[in-house]
Structure formats: C-alpha cells, structure tokens
Design a protein around this motif. Structure first.
Motif, short mmCIF file in Angstrom:
data_model
loop_
_atom_site.label_atom_id
_atom_site.label_comp_id
_atom_site.label_asym_id
_atom_site.label_seq_id
_atom_site.Cartn_x
_atom_site.Cartn_y
_atom_site.Cartn_z
N ASN A 191 -12.23 11.39 -2.27
CA ASN A 191 -10.90 11.06 -1.73
C ASN A 191 -10.86 11.24 -0.22
O ASN A 191 -10.33 10.39 0.49
CB ASN A 191 -9.83 11.94 -2.39
N LYS A 192 -11.42 12.35 0.27
CA LYS A 192 -11.41 12.61 1.71
C LYS A 192 -12.23 11.55 2.46
O LYS A 192 -11.79 11.02 3.48
CB LYS A 192 -11.94 14.00 2.01
N SER A 221 -11.77 6.75 6.09
CA SER A 221 -12.23 5.42 6.52
C SER A 221 -11.09 4.40 6.63
O SER A 221 -11.33 3.27 7.02
CB SER A 221 -13.28 4.90 5.53
N LEU A 222 -9.86 4.80 6.31
CA LEU A 222 -8.74 3.85 6.37
C LEU A 222 -8.31 3.58 7.81
O LEU A 222 -8.29 4.47 8.65
CB LEU A 222 -7.54 4.41 5.59
N GLN A 261 -3.96 0.01 7.14
CA GLN A 261 -4.11 0.35 5.73
C GLN A 261 -3.27 1.58 5.38
O GLN A 261 -2.65 1.63 4.32
CB GLN A 261 -5.58 0.59 5.39
N ARG A 262 -3.26 2.55 6.29
CA ARG A 262 -2.42 3.73 6.04
C ARG A 262 -0.94 3.35 6.01
O ARG A 262 -0.17 3.84 5.18
CB ARG A 262 -2.64 4.78 7.12
N MET A 285 0.24 -5.05 -2.97
CA MET A 285 -1.05 -5.49 -3.54
C MET A 285 -2.23 -4.97 -2.74
O MET A 285 -3.25 -4.56 -3.31
CB MET A 285 -1.08 -7.02 -3.66
N MET A 286 -2.10 -4.95 -1.40
CA MET A 286 -3.17 -4.39 -0.57
C MET A 286 -3.39 -2.93 -0.90
O MET A 286 -4.52 -2.47 -1.04
CB MET A 286 -2.83 -4.53 0.92
N SER A 287 -2.29 -2.21 -1.05
CA SER A 287 -2.38 -0.80 -1.37
C SER A 287 -3.01 -0.59 -2.75
O SER A 287 -3.86 0.28 -2.93
CB SER A 287 -0.98 -0.17 -1.33
N GLN A 288 -2.62 -1.40 -3.73
CA GLN A 288 -3.19 -1.28 -5.07
C GLN A 288 -4.68 -1.61 -5.07
O GLN A 288 -5.46 -0.95 -5.77
CB GLN A 288 -2.45 -2.21 -6.03
N ASN A 289 -5.08 -2.61 -4.30
CA ASN A 289 -6.50 -2.95 -4.22
C ASN A 289 -7.30 -1.80 -3.63
O ASN A 289 -8.41 -1.50 -4.07
CB ASN A 289 -6.71 -4.22 -3.39
N ARG A 290 -6.74 -1.16 -2.61
CA ARG A 290 -7.41 -0.01 -2.00
C ARG A 290 -7.52 1.15 -2.98
O ARG A 290 -8.54 1.81 -3.07
CB ARG A 290 -6.68 0.42 -0.73
#
Length: 182
Positions: free
Chosen positions: A41-42, A47-48, A52-53, A115-120
């Motif tokens: 997780n870390k 790497s985000l 993305q954040r 959707m971007m968040s779900q893909n990540r």
C-alpha cells in the motif's frame, strides 16, 4: 544452506511445470535469503501523481453521505428558490432545464474520475494479491525446507537407534555366551 535452498527451489520448480515471474522472484529471494516484506500500500501510494491523488479524494467525497446530503440540500434549495421565492422572475422555471444541464455535466465529469480511482484501486489490489502470493509461495518453500531438515534429523536418529540396537544385540549375545559357558 544456500545450496540446499537452491536445490529445494529447483525441486519445487520441477513440480510446478509453469513457474511464472513471481515464482522466479520468490526463488531468487529465497536462495539469496532476501525478505519478501514490503508495504504494498505504501509503495503504491508513494507512486501516485497529484492528479491521481486528487481523483481519489474526489471519488471518496463523491461516494460519501456528506456529498449526498449536500447535494440533496442544494437540489431542494434550487427547487424552493425557483418555484416559491422567485415565482415571477425565476431563472430556471419548472421543468428545471438548467438544473438538468448542470446535473448532466456533473455526472459526465464525476463518472470518469470515479472510474480512474476504481482502476487504480484494482491495480493496487492486484499488486497486493501478487505480494500475498509471493509470501505464500515463500512460506511453502520454507515449510518444505523444514520438512527436509526434520527428515534428515529423523534419518540420523533412526541410524543411531539401529546402531544402538546392534550394540545391544552384540552385548546380549556376549552375555548369553558367558551364561552358556558358566
């Protein structure tokens, strides 16, 4: 010890006909005694990018009760303002065409962000699952190594027991021969 780990790893690879990249990584780590202990997780969160954040924060807020309650409040205020307060001069009279346009634009922008968040999150879950698989595989190899060590110890004990029994038989035979002669 390192050589026995290599032998164990190659023996395990023979039983697993289609060893993939993660199996090879585990074998390499096992033979070199590297630890498979990193915080997935870390590493993933570090790497985000900023975008993305931000997308994750928007998705979190967009799926919360706070957002739903604020949104219901705004819709209710819009309807009350345009229907009751500004009855003669309302800027968006009843079928609320402008409100529908705003809602459509909000949905058009919010859906891709979610959707971007779900893909990540799916990629993060895949990385965590791969890490778990590597840890489980390493644990299996360690258990196999322990089984081999126990087998070696058991074989040594059996051979010691057999030699002790042979010695006892030899001594008993000598005692019997002494008893016969006396």
């Amino acid at each position: 010890m390192n050589n026995s780990n290599e032998q164990l790893a190659s023996q395990f690879l023979k039983t697993c006909k289609d060893a993939g990249e993660s199996e090879q990584k585990v074998m390499e780590r096992l033979t070199k005694r590297l630890h498979i202990s990193h915080n997935t997780n870390k590493n993933f969160d570090d790497s985000l990018t900023l975008g993305q954040r931000l997308a994750d924060k928007i998705a979190i807020f967009g799926g919360s009760w706070t957002f739903i309650l604020i949104f219901i409040g705004i819709l209710f205020a819009w309807i009350v303002l345009n229907t009751l307060i500004l009855a003669n001069k309302s800027f968006d009279p009843y079928p609320y065409v402008f409100l529908n346009l705003i809602l459509s634009m909000l949905a058009a922008l919010q859906a891709p962000v979610i959707m971007m968040s779900q893909n990540r999150h799916a990629a993060k879950d895949r990385a965590a699952a791969e890490h778990d698989y590597e840890v489980n595989l390493k644990s299996e190899l360690e258990v196999l190594a322990l089984h081999q060590k126990i087998d070696v110890l058991r074989d040594q004990q059996w051979s010691e027991l057999v030699s002790m029994q042979q010695e006892q038989i030899k001594l008993l035979t000598q005692v019997l021969e002494k008893n016969k002669t006396s």
